[in-house]
Design a protein around this motif. Structure first.
Motif: not given
Length: 106
Positions: A5-26
């Motif tokens: 698990a990483l902060p959303p701003d550290q996501a790379r192209g093949d990472d999965v970004v999970l959102s809550w109420e439209g905002e990326p959280v992890v």
């Protein structure tokens, strides 16, 4: 499976970004398949003890679990599992064939 698990701003192209109420959280970074097999085997060792010391029936169960989780789609997966179980590749293939034959008769 060994994801991270990483902060959303550290996501790379093949990472999965999970959102809550439209905002990326992890962001979730999944390991390469080969690393996943190592994690699966380590998990099975924690639950069952040394895999090479298991009886035949328990080894068959381990092979079934690994097949369900896609372990044999990894390059050299059969060889890796055979080594972990202390059996030959031929034995692992026999366990797989036995499981597939039992599934086909259902």
């Amino acid at each position: 499976m060994g994801g991270q698990a990483l902060p959303p701003d550290q996501a790379r192209g093949d990472d999965v970004v999970l959102s809550w109420e439209g905002e990326p959280v992890v962001a979730v970074r999944l390991p390469h398949l080969a690393d996943s097999l190592d994690h699966l085997l380590a998990d099975l060792r924690r639950r069952h003890g040394p895999l090479a010391e298991l009886g035949r029936k328990d080894k068959q169960t381990v092979v079934r679990i690994l097949e369900e989780r896609g372990a044999f789609s990894v390059r050299h997966g059969v060889e890796t599992v055979a080594s972990a179980l202390g059996v030959s590749r031929f034995t692992v293939y026999n366990y797989l064939n036995r499981e597939n034959a039992a599934r086909d008769t259902k």
